[in-house]
Write a protein that holds these residues in place. Structure first.
Motif, PDB file in Angstrom:
ATOM      1  N   ASP A  77      -8.804  14.393   3.404  1.00  0.00           N
ATOM      2  CA  ASP A  77      -8.782  15.016   2.083  1.00  0.00           C
ATOM      3  C   ASP A  77      -9.504  14.052   1.134  1.00  0.00           C
ATOM      4  N   PRO A  78     -10.509  14.507   0.414  1.00  0.00           N
ATOM      5  CA  PRO A  78     -11.265  13.623  -0.495  1.00  0.00           C
ATOM      6  C   PRO A  78     -10.384  12.816  -1.445  1.00  0.00           C
ATOM      7  N   ALA A  79      -9.300  13.407  -1.922  1.00  0.00           N
ATOM      8  CA  ALA A  79      -8.425  12.707  -2.861  1.00  0.00           C
ATOM      9  C   ALA A  79      -7.713  11.535  -2.198  1.00  0.00           C
ATOM     10  N   VAL A  80      -7.549  11.635  -0.884  1.00  0.00           N
ATOM     11  CA  VAL A  80      -6.861  10.592  -0.123  1.00  0.00           C
ATOM     12  C   VAL A  80      -7.856   9.544   0.371  1.00  0.00           C
ATOM     13  N   THR A  81      -8.982  10.018   0.833  1.00  0.00           N
ATOM     14  CA  THR A  81     -10.005   9.141   1.398  1.00  0.00           C
ATOM     15  C   THR A  81     -10.386   7.993   0.480  1.00  0.00           C
ATOM     16  N   ALA A  82     -10.470   8.272  -0.803  1.00  0.00           N
ATOM     17  CA  ALA A  82     -10.904   7.257  -1.758  1.00  0.00           C
ATOM     18  C   ALA A  82     -10.046   5.999  -1.708  1.00  0.00           C
ATOM     19  N   PHE A  83      -8.769   6.140  -1.305  1.00  0.00           N
ATOM     20  CA  PHE A  83      -7.885   4.983  -1.322  1.00  0.00           C
ATOM     21  C   PHE A  83      -7.370   4.543   0.050  1.00  0.00           C
ATOM     22  N   TRP A  84      -7.328   5.460   1.011  1.00  0.00           N
ATOM     23  CA  TRP A  84      -6.857   5.070   2.337  1.00  0.00           C
ATOM     24  C   TRP A  84      -8.017   4.657   3.231  1.00  0.00           C
ATOM     25  N   GLY A  85      -9.177   5.254   3.022  1.00  0.00           N
ATOM     26  CA  GLY A  85     -10.341   4.866   3.800  1.00  0.00           C
ATOM     27  C   GLY A  85     -10.245   5.143   5.284  1.00  0.00           C
ATOM     28  N   LEU A  86      -9.474   6.151   5.673  1.00  0.00           N
ATOM     29  CA  LEU A  86      -9.342   6.471   7.094  1.00  0.00           C
ATOM     30  C   LEU A  86      -9.973   7.809   7.452  1.00  0.00           C
ATOM     31  N   ALA A  87     -10.816   8.321   6.594  1.00  0.00           N
ATOM     32  CA  ALA A  87     -11.460   9.600   6.889  1.00  0.00           C
ATOM     33  C   ALA A  87     -12.355   9.426   8.104  1.00  0.00           C
ATOM     34  N   ASP A 105       0.905  -1.078   0.000  1.00  0.00           N
ATOM     35  CA  ASP A 105       0.000   0.000   0.000  1.00  0.00           C
ATOM     36  C   ASP A 105       0.923   1.100   0.000  1.00  0.00           C
ATOM     37  N   THR A 106       1.908   0.924  -0.547  1.00  0.00           N
ATOM     38  CA  THR A 106       2.974   1.801  -0.494  1.00  0.00           C
ATOM     39  C   THR A 106       2.668   3.140  -0.949  1.00  0.00           C
ATOM     40  N   GLY A 107       2.181   3.431  -1.925  1.00  0.00           N
ATOM     41  CA  GLY A 107       1.922   4.789  -2.247  1.00  0.00           C
ATOM     42  C   GLY A 107       0.625   5.122  -1.701  1.00  0.00           C
ATOM     43  N   THR A 108      -0.322   4.460  -2.133  1.00  0.00           N
ATOM     44  CA  THR A 108      -1.628   4.791  -1.675  1.00  0.00           C
ATOM     45  C   THR A 108      -2.369   3.567  -1.307  1.00  0.00           C
ATOM     46  N   THR A 109      -2.167   3.132  -0.165  1.00  0.00           N
ATOM     47  CA  THR A 109      -2.890   1.966   0.245  1.00  0.00           C
ATOM     48  C   THR A 109      -3.878   2.462   1.230  1.00  0.00           C
ATOM     49  N   SER A 110      -5.047   1.976   1.196  1.00  0.00           N
ATOM     50  CA  SER A 110      -5.950   2.497   2.149  1.00  0.00           C
ATOM     51  C   SER A 110      -6.326   1.472   3.138  1.00  0.00           C
ATOM     52  N   PRO A 111      -6.303   1.836   4.413  1.00  0.00           N
ATOM     53  CA  PRO A 111      -6.610   0.906   5.475  1.00  0.00           C
ATOM     54  C   PRO A 111      -7.960   0.311   5.210  1.00  0.00           C
TER      55      PRO A 111
END
Length: 298
Positions: free
Chosen positions: A148-158, A17-23
């Motif tokens: 951040d919406p751009a991050v939430t889509a892949f990390w799922g930690l919002a 999940d190295t770059g963008t892994t989402s929990p």
């Protein structure tokens, strides 16, 4: 398993999940201490020391800046409060007379070769230093990034800070198989990383893992740092740093969401090869691998 979507230029870059892994897109790789041993599938029978020694402490000045102590290898880190793209500092200092609370100090007996001692590494973008997270200092900025919406889509930690704090604390007080870090570029915190033992992670049930495989997750926090190729540059540097500091490790792995094209592209730029598509609990991922034997060719 660590975030799988760490899109280097989309704000997340997970290795494994190295770059963008989402929990969210992955299984939890480290459970709360109270649940340790509850799931024999995810936890090996590891015999670790009963006591941990505090290697580093950290001071924060009245002006909000973080400084690296005399024994640290990177210069002072400044935290800019001008935008959500800036990251709070994560410097460290040696604390000789009083150790910080165990829940907030780097785990010196981690299974990764003391990430806190890896030191800075030179990159085309400037020196990068991975500094283990300190919850009381770094939680606000990490929480802002995760929402951040751009991050939430892949990390799922919002969500609320307490949920993100739990995610961080489970690693800090765990058995040392995963270390959350702030990335300081030229002394300025601008990214969040998770370095973990992929072979000891639930991820290992989904690909032919090898002993000491190391996973990396990357989240580039600042909007101004995204979309300009930093992801690939930093991923290459950190993957090579892991190979240098962990002689037993032959591969660094990542599993970005197959839909996250910028993340997959960043891993390719960083010298990772596309190995396969794998089905994880919450996503279909691209298994990316950087081989020690090919590091000078890719």
């Amino acid at each position: 398993m660590p975030p799988t979507d760490a899109s280097a230029d989309a704000g997340t870059a997970p290795v494994a999940d190295t770059g963008t892994t989402s929990p969210t897109a992955r299984e939890s790789r480290i459970g709360p201490v109270a649940d340790a041993g509850a799931d024999s599938e995810d936890t090996l029978d590891l015999h670790l020391p009963d006591e941990f020694v505090a290697l580093f402490g950290e001071d924060t000045g009245a002006d909000g800046r973080r400084g690296l102590g005399a024994t640290a290898t990177a210069g002072p880190a400044s935290a800019s409060a001008t935008s959500a793209a800036t990251v709070e500092g994560a410097g460290t200092t040696t604390c000789a007379s009083e150790a910080p609370p165990a829940s907030t100090i780097p785990n010196p007996n981690d299974l990764l070769g003391d990430v806190a001692d890896w030191g800075p590494i030179s990159t085309p973008a400037g020196p990068l230093h991975l500094v283990p997270v300190r919850i009381e200092r770094d939680l606000p900025i990490i929480s802002r990034w995760m929402n951040d919406p751009a991050v939430t889509a892949f990390w799922g930690l919002a969500g609320p800070e307490n949920a993100i704090e739990e995610h961080l604390r489970s690693q800090l007080v765990g058995d040392g198989r995963s270390v959350p870090c702030m990335g300081l570029l030229e002394g300025t915190p601008m990214s969040y990383w998770e370095i973990y033992r992929a072979d000891l992670d639930p991820l290992a049930r989904h690909y032919p893992a090898r002993p000491h495989d190391t996973g990396v997750h990357l989240l580039i926090g600042g909007m101004n740092d995204r979309g300009r190729g930093l992801g690939g540059t930093l991923l290459r540097a950190v993957a090579d740093l892991a190979l240098d500091k962990r002689p037993a490790c032959a591969r660094v792995v990542a599993e970005p969401d197959i839909r996250n094209t910028p993340s997959v592209a960043a891993f390719l730029t960083a010298g990772f090869r596309f190995s396969a598509e794998i089905d994880l609990p919450a996503k279909r991922a691209a298994l990316m691998i950087r081989d020690r034997s090919l590091r000078h060719l890719l």
